[in-house]
Every structure is written in structure tokens, then in C-alpha cells.
Design an enzyme around this catalytic site. Structure first.
Site, short mmCIF file in Angstrom:
data_model
loop_
_atom_site.label_atom_id
_atom_site.label_comp_id
_atom_site.label_asym_id
_atom_site.label_seq_id
_atom_site.Cartn_x
_atom_site.Cartn_y
_atom_site.Cartn_z
N GLY A 128 0.86 -1.24 0.02
CA GLY A 128 -0.02 0.02 -0.02
C GLY A 128 1.06 1.13 0.22
O GLY A 128 2.24 1.20 -0.22
N PHE A 181 2.80 9.35 3.76
CA PHE A 181 4.23 9.40 4.25
C PHE A 181 5.26 8.73 3.20
O PHE A 181 6.49 9.13 3.26
CB PHE A 181 4.21 8.28 5.46
CG PHE A 181 3.84 7.04 5.34
CD1 PHE A 181 4.54 6.18 4.86
CD2 PHE A 181 2.34 7.11 5.58
CE1 PHE A 181 4.03 4.76 4.40
CE2 PHE A 181 1.91 5.42 5.37
CZ PHE A 181 2.75 4.67 4.91
N VAL A 186 4.68 1.16 1.33
CA VAL A 186 4.62 -0.08 2.05
C VAL A 186 4.79 -1.24 1.32
O VAL A 186 4.15 -1.39 0.38
CB VAL A 186 3.63 -0.29 3.11
CG1 VAL A 186 3.44 -1.41 4.12
CG2 VAL A 186 3.33 1.08 3.82
N ASP A 246 -4.47 10.34 15.58
CA ASP A 246 -4.99 10.10 14.17
C ASP A 246 -5.54 8.39 14.26
O ASP A 246 -5.34 7.53 13.46
CB ASP A 246 -3.89 9.86 13.40
CG ASP A 246 -4.53 10.00 11.86
OD1 ASP A 246 -5.74 10.59 11.78
OD2 ASP A 246 -4.06 9.75 11.03
#
Length: 360
Positions: A10, A14, A17, A131
Site C-alpha cells: 500500500g 508518508f 509500504v 490519528d
């Protein structure tokens, strides 16, 4: 640990992955891992996540961290963090793949209790996640809850620093009233977000149904408006959410207190709900004495309607509502709401299926 980058899993704001494949021959003895990577020059958020996970990932409800490293790939220096692979995916994906887009209450209770255990550990360790949302709640091989994505997390005591109160952390749909109006984001903000996640599991839809960011922030931060509590939940479930959706963060229940609530507690540690009269003379659906907090109760008179019709900046009448005491910043809540609206409008909103993204 020596590893090789595998297939992509994914991506997020940021970075990316991928599966992480150990070079060791006895790979069956090693845990399944993913590697979270970002450009070294923009790795502050990922470094923050690594430092915090080193401190708290011994908790079984928190994703484990196995180390970090730098690599050079395609001429770019990357910072990488090795994490436990949660094969069950995110709770948000489970919700989307369920038959009617909702989860049965017995599953909601199970996931909520595990999430509370993890949050209680995070808060007891002196951190705020900042979050909490279904996308950041992962499921392990046997369905165990794993709280993930600590890139925005911070020390709880830093929430009291006025210099940090101008920071915008988290996902707008899960933001607490004190965050919107005063920039205050301590452990109670995680509990508000938890309530949003529980409600979403029960309905399959976000707690706020606002068509624009101005209306969303106004709904969260102005007046006594609260998210609507799902009608199909049991009375215990409704009462549980009532303890999460309390405007005043000082009166919002903590993770430790909520673990004793009948909605998630076992028979040996439950607190029995009963009708009783408060000191003010108003009926209460939840006891106060077991926790010895005489002022900790939801206000049943608060309007829970979430219909959002505000599509522009405040009118003079709404402006008066904005000028309530909502924080200790030098700027007024109205000015803060305008600033948040402008900042969020400049963010990229098209990265996720539900139309909202984390603000980092």
C-alpha cells in the site's frame, strides 16, 4: 536484519509500504514483515513513529517494530522501518467488504475492547496517538486488533505547550471539538476519535455528513451539536458513545474508565448501568459513584443532530456562537476555524476513497 524489498502492500502520504523478505534461509522462523519507506529528506514523521513504537510496541494491541535502516534505491536515499505484517488488513476494509457495510454489535464490542486496551497502554505510556480511525486499526492473523500509524503521535505533556497548539494533526472527520477550536490534542482527543470509529462500525458511514470543510469544522467546533448516536445500537452501546462524545474533554471518559463500561467489559469487571438521579436532579443512564467523578456524565439535553447546512463562513449570528471559551490560544475560535479551513482547503483531498485524508 538483512532484508529485500518485496511486492507493494500500500501507500500513504508518508511514502510506500512493501513486503520485507528476510535474506535468512530460515524465513519460516521469522515473523511476516512489511517495510515502510520514505525519502530520507522527508522522513521526520516515519522517524517519529519508529521512536514511539520502540517505547510502546510490547503491547499486543500495537503493531510491532523490528528496526530501521537506510537504503539507496534508484539513486534516492530512503529511510525504512520494518513493521509487523497485519494479514487481516484494516478495519475500514473489513467494513467495506461486509454485506451491508456495517458490523454486528458483538464484533464491534470485541474490536472496541481491544482498541481500548491498546489506547489505554498508549496513554499510560505518556503518548497521544492523534490519528485514531478505522484505516489505522489493523487486524492480525487471528483477527487481533493492532493499532498502527504512529507518525503523528506525540508526548501527552507536549499537548499542554501553547506553541504546539497551532499544529494541525489528524484526520478532519475524527477531530475533537477542542482540537478544532483551541488546538488542544491530549488523550481525550483519542477518545473522541474512538467514538467516531465505533459509530462508523455500527452504521458504515462517517459520523459527520457535511459536504464541505467549512461546514464540517463548524459542526464539530460550534455550539452543542454532537454526532448522532446510531439508533440500532444497544442501550449499552448508546451510553458508551455518549461517554466518548462529550464536548468538554475534562468530562470525557478515559480509556481506563471505558474498559469498565458494560458495552465492552466482561461480567467480572463490568460496571452495572442503572437509572439514578444526579445532584442536579436530572436522570442519568450511567453511574457516577464507581469512578468517584461526580461531574462526569453526558448531557442528554444536547442536540445530536448532524445535518449540516453551513456552506459559507459564519454569519454574525454564528459568529457570536464561535466566541465561546474553546481554548487558551491568543487567537479566537472563529479566527482558528477560518485558519483551519484555509489550510485544509490547500491540502490534497483526493487520495482516499472516503474523500478525506490525514493532515501531516
Amino acid at each position: 536484519m538483512d532484508w529485500v524489498r518485496g511486492e507493494p502492500v500500500g501507500h500513504g502520504s508518508f511514502g510506500k509500504v512493501n513486503f520485507a523478505v528476510p535474506r535468512c534461509h530460515d524465513t519460516h522462523l521469522l515473523p511476516s514483515m512489511v517495510v515502510k519507506s520514505s525519502a530520507a529528506s522527508r522522513s521526520a514523521t516515519l522517524m517519529n513513529e519508529k521512536l514511539i513504537l520502540d517505547d510502546i510496541s510490547s503491547c499486543p494491541q500495537i503493531i510491532r517494530c523490528f528496526g530501521d535502516s537506510y537504503t539507496y534505491e534508484k539513486g534516492e536515499k530512503l529511510y525504512n522501518v520494518l513493521l509487523e505484517y497485519a494479514s487481516g488488513g484494516a478495519l475500514s476494509d473489513m467494513l467495506k467488504n461486509s454485506g451491508d457495510g456495517r458490523l454486528p454489535e458483538f464484533e464491534i464490542r470485541k474490536y472496541t475492547k481491544a482498541l481500548l486496551k491498546g489506547l489505554n497502554y498508549v496513554h499510560k505510556s505518556g503518548y497521544v496517538h492523534c490519528d485514531i480511525k478505522l484505516q489505522n486499526i489493523l487486524l492480525g492473523e487471528n483477527g487481533q486488533v493492532k493499532i498502527a500509524d504512529f507518525g503523528l503521535a506525540k508526548r501527552s505533556e507536549s499537548a499542554k505547550d501553547d506553541k504546539l497548539r497551532c499544529e494541525l494533526r489528524g484526520t478532519p472527520l475524527y477531530m475533537s471539538p477542542e482540537m478544532v477550536t483551541g488546538g488542544e490534542q491530549d488523550t481525550p482527543a483519542d477518545i473522541w476519535a474512538l467514538g467516531c470509529a465505533v459509530s462508523e462500525m455500527a452504521t458504515g458511514a462517517p459520523v459527520w455528513r457535511c459536504a464541505d470543510i467549512t461546514g464540517l469544522l463548524m459542526s464539530i467546533g460550534v455550539g452543542d451539536q454532537l454526532p448522532e448516536i446510531p439508533g440500532k445500537l444497544s442501550e449499552a452501546g448508546k451510553d458508551f458513545l455518549g461517554k466518548c462524545f462529550v464536548k468538554d474533554p475534562r468530562k470525557r471518559w478515559t480509556a481506563e474508565m471505558l474498559l469498565k463500561h458494560p458495552f465492552v467489559a466482561d461480567e467480572d469487571d463490568t460496571v452495572t448501568l442503572r437509572d439514578e438521579t444526579c445532584e442536579s436532579g436530572t436522570p442519568s443512564t450511567s453511574p457516577r459513584c464507581p469512578f468517584d467523578f461526580p461531574d462526569w456524565a453526558s448531557d442528554d439535553t444536547i442536540d445530536s443532530s448532524v445535518t449540516c447546512q453551513i456552506t459559507s463562513l459564519p454569519s454574525p449570528a454564528i459568529q457570536d456562537l464561535l466566541n465561546f471559551s474553546g481554548g487558551s490560544l491568543s487567537t479566537s475560535p472563529a479566527e482558528r476555524l477560518r485558519g483551519l479551513t484555509n489550510e485544509l482547503r490547500q491540502s490534497e483531498w483526493s487520495d482516499t476513497a472516503d474523500g478525506w485524508v490525514s493532515v501531516r
